[in-house]
Design a protein around this motif. Sequence first.
Motif, mmCIF file in Angstrom:
data_model
loop_
_atom_site.group_PDB
_atom_site.id
_atom_site.type_symbol
_atom_site.label_atom_id
_atom_site.label_comp_id
_atom_site.label_asym_id
_atom_site.label_seq_id
_atom_site.Cartn_x
_atom_site.Cartn_y
_atom_site.Cartn_z
ATOM 1 N N VAL A 50 7.003 -9.712 -19.290
ATOM 2 C CA VAL A 50 8.440 -9.954 -19.292
ATOM 3 C C VAL A 50 9.135 -8.779 -18.615
ATOM 4 N N LEU A 51 10.212 -9.083 -17.894
ATOM 5 C CA LEU A 51 11.012 -8.074 -17.213
ATOM 6 C C LEU A 51 12.361 -7.960 -17.902
ATOM 7 N N ASP A 52 12.865 -6.740 -18.016
ATOM 8 C CA ASP A 52 14.188 -6.584 -18.618
ATOM 9 C C ASP A 52 15.258 -7.168 -17.692
ATOM 10 N N ARG A 53 16.476 -7.230 -18.195
ATOM 11 C CA ARG A 53 17.558 -7.937 -17.482
ATOM 12 C C ARG A 53 17.920 -7.303 -16.136
ATOM 13 N N ASN A 54 17.629 -6.001 -15.971
ATOM 14 C CA ASN A 54 17.970 -5.336 -14.708
ATOM 15 C C ASN A 54 16.886 -5.494 -13.647
ATOM 16 N N GLY A 55 15.680 -5.784 -14.066
ATOM 17 C CA GLY A 55 14.590 -6.043 -13.121
ATOM 18 C C GLY A 55 14.211 -4.861 -12.258
ATOM 19 N N LEU A 56 14.287 -3.642 -12.822
ATOM 20 C CA LEU A 56 14.027 -2.440 -12.035
ATOM 21 C C LEU A 56 12.556 -2.025 -12.023
ATOM 22 N N ARG A 57 11.688 -2.834 -12.621
ATOM 23 C CA ARG A 57 10.253 -2.588 -12.552
ATOM 24 C C ARG A 57 9.574 -3.844 -11.992
ATOM 25 N N PRO A 58 8.675 -3.684 -11.037
ATOM 26 C CA PRO A 58 8.076 -4.868 -10.410
ATOM 27 C C PRO A 58 6.969 -5.490 -11.260
ATOM 28 N N ALA A 59 6.837 -6.801 -11.155
ATOM 29 C CA ALA A 59 5.729 -7.530 -11.772
ATOM 30 C C ALA A 59 5.440 -8.733 -10.877
ATOM 31 N N ARG A 60 4.339 -8.657 -10.142
ATOM 32 C CA ARG A 60 3.989 -9.718 -9.183
ATOM 33 C C ARG A 60 2.721 -10.426 -9.655
ATOM 34 N N TYR A 61 2.616 -11.714 -9.330
ATOM 35 C CA TYR A 61 1.486 -12.471 -9.840
ATOM 36 C C TYR A 61 0.921 -13.427 -8.795
ATOM 37 N N TYR A 62 -0.358 -13.722 -8.952
ATOM 38 C CA TYR A 62 -1.073 -14.729 -8.168
ATOM 39 C C TYR A 62 -1.702 -15.712 -9.135
ATOM 40 N N VAL A 63 -1.678 -16.994 -8.806
ATOM 41 C CA VAL A 63 -2.443 -18.019 -9.516
ATOM 42 C C VAL A 63 -3.448 -18.572 -8.513
ATOM 43 N N THR A 64 -4.738 -18.524 -8.852
ATOM 44 C CA THR A 64 -5.769 -18.962 -7.900
ATOM 45 C C THR A 64 -6.269 -20.362 -8.243
ATOM 46 N N LYS A 65 -6.906 -21.002 -7.267
ATOM 47 C CA LYS A 65 -7.474 -22.336 -7.458
ATOM 48 C C LYS A 65 -8.643 -22.312 -8.441
ATOM 49 N N ALA A 66 -9.257 -21.135 -8.594
ATOM 50 C CA ALA A 66 -10.383 -20.994 -9.530
ATOM 51 C C ALA A 66 -9.920 -20.870 -10.977
ATOM 52 N N GLY A 67 -8.588 -20.839 -11.193
ATOM 53 C CA GLY A 67 -8.077 -20.789 -12.560
ATOM 54 C C GLY A 67 -7.825 -19.399 -13.089
ATOM 55 N N LEU A 68 -7.617 -18.431 -12.185
ATOM 56 C CA LEU A 68 -7.285 -17.074 -12.593
ATOM 57 C C LEU A 68 -5.800 -16.816 -12.393
ATOM 58 N N VAL A 69 -5.224 -16.002 -13.267
ATOM 59 C CA VAL A 69 -3.894 -15.444 -13.035
ATOM 60 C C VAL A 69 -4.044 -13.933 -12.961
ATOM 61 N N ILE A 70 -3.536 -13.363 -11.878
ATOM 62 C CA ILE A 70 -3.602 -11.914 -11.645
ATOM 63 C C ILE A 70 -2.171 -11.401 -11.603
ATOM 64 N N MET A 71 -1.829 -10.476 -12.492
ATOM 65 C CA MET A 71 -0.501 -9.884 -12.507
ATOM 66 C C MET A 71 -0.623 -8.375 -12.410
ATOM 67 N N ALA A 72 0.258 -7.749 -11.643
ATOM 68 C CA ALA A 72 0.227 -6.289 -11.532
ATOM 69 C C ALA A 72 1.577 -5.749 -11.064
ATOM 70 N N SER A 73 1.670 -4.434 -11.090
ATOM 71 C CA SER A 73 2.897 -3.762 -10.672
ATOM 72 C C SER A 73 3.174 -3.917 -9.191
ATOM 73 N N GLU A 74 2.189 -4.351 -8.432
ATOM 74 C CA GLU A 74 2.372 -4.549 -6.994
ATOM 75 C C GLU A 74 1.316 -5.529 -6.484
ATOM 76 N N VAL A 75 1.442 -5.940 -5.236
ATOM 77 C CA VAL A 75 0.477 -6.873 -4.657
ATOM 78 C C VAL A 75 -0.761 -6.120 -4.162
ATOM 79 N N GLY A 76 -1.834 -6.880 -3.911
ATOM 80 C CA GLY A 76 -3.034 -6.290 -3.318
ATOM 81 C C GLY A 76 -3.972 -5.615 -4.282
ATOM 82 N N VAL A 77 -3.830 -5.898 -5.582
ATOM 83 C CA VAL A 77 -4.685 -5.222 -6.567
ATOM 84 C C VAL A 77 -6.082 -5.822 -6.628
#
Length: 401
Positions: free
Chosen positions: A345-372
């Motif tokens: 969850v992100l606070d109302r100001n959204g000053l911290r990043p949270a990016r996610y990928y959902v893959t066809k294999a059924g994984l969800v990857i979330m991190a502070s940035e892309v490319g993890v």
Amino acid sequence: MGFVVDVSGRKSHAIIEQGMQVLLNLEHRGATGSEKNTGDGAGILFQLPHRFLGRECEKQKIKLPQPGEYAVGMVFLPTAEESRRQCKRQFTKIIREEGQSLLGWRRVPTDNSTLGASAKASQPVIEQVFIRRGQDISDELDFERKLCIIRKRITKAAKRGIHERGMFYVSSLSCRTIVYKGMLIANQLSSFYPDLRDGDVESALALVHSRFSTNTFPSWARAHPYRYIAHNGEINTLRGNINWMRARESKFRSKFFGPELHKILPVIDSDTSDSGMFDNVLEVLTLTGRSLPHAMMMMIPEPWTAHQSMSEEKKAFYEYHSCLMEPWDGPAAIAFTDGIRIGVVLDRNGLRPARYYVTKAGLVIMASEVGVLDVPPEEILRKGRVQPGRMLLVDTKTGRV
């Protein structure tokens, strides 16, 4: 911070490996002191690896019951032998008083050869305690409540008259999840804890964190993840949050804890960081009957008062809960899990990043940035970022994002 989760709840060692890879790729977001090999803290939270623990406990002549029938505590203990004995005696006494059974202890293998002098100097002895569920406990959640009582009581008891009591800390005590963490940098975690490299350590989810200490000094206990959360940011409203929580405690009632409610008070441990205090409150809100996402929406609400497109029903939810809990305001991106559901969850100001990928294999990857994690583009079902005041939630029980 980041997490990897199999939406369908399929356990594998690959999830642990992927979680560790996320942590390594986020290493630049953590911090070190003047010693480059002493980190502010790094750690991983995952589901109890029953097959691995059963195998290791057999070596200690401990026979584990079925999953859900026992709990594991990850415990930091003093280095002084007599102090360690005192802590264990207190643990045994309180476990029995609470109607549960002590199955035994396991010394967790560690290798501190890559650690800096400061981390070594403050390193505790790390052991796992195994507790069998009492016959009067009806289900896993009821067991989690009893474990919370045991942990709160032993923490209070250890603060009285034990030498090196500052080293004593229960990182996790649960029948669902376990936390491996310490005053480490990202690339030291798997080498310090050989357990994490074992193929029998399996989970359907892994939550990882590398710390950049801002408002408290680094320590073994203050490394993330905590028992429910990993946090990127700060809680700016902390003093008010603490004072209001203390003021409410005299009014607390719970049908689940009943007359034992006083054993988990005070809710907030004043020795921990802002993230640890948030974790304390989230734990109590969930153990007293609210779902995990419900509790998160209470603590980090959307900006609802002048929201033109929000439904009246949802506004009423936030207005009602504003009478019970003031916002824990950021900047904050908070990943959270109870071992079944995991989200961010992100606070109302959204000053911290949270990016996610959902893959066809059924994984969800979330991190502070892309490319993890390296995921071929053709394998990505969808991707995006969590928006201010919004939540991403994965439920492995129902297999839903």
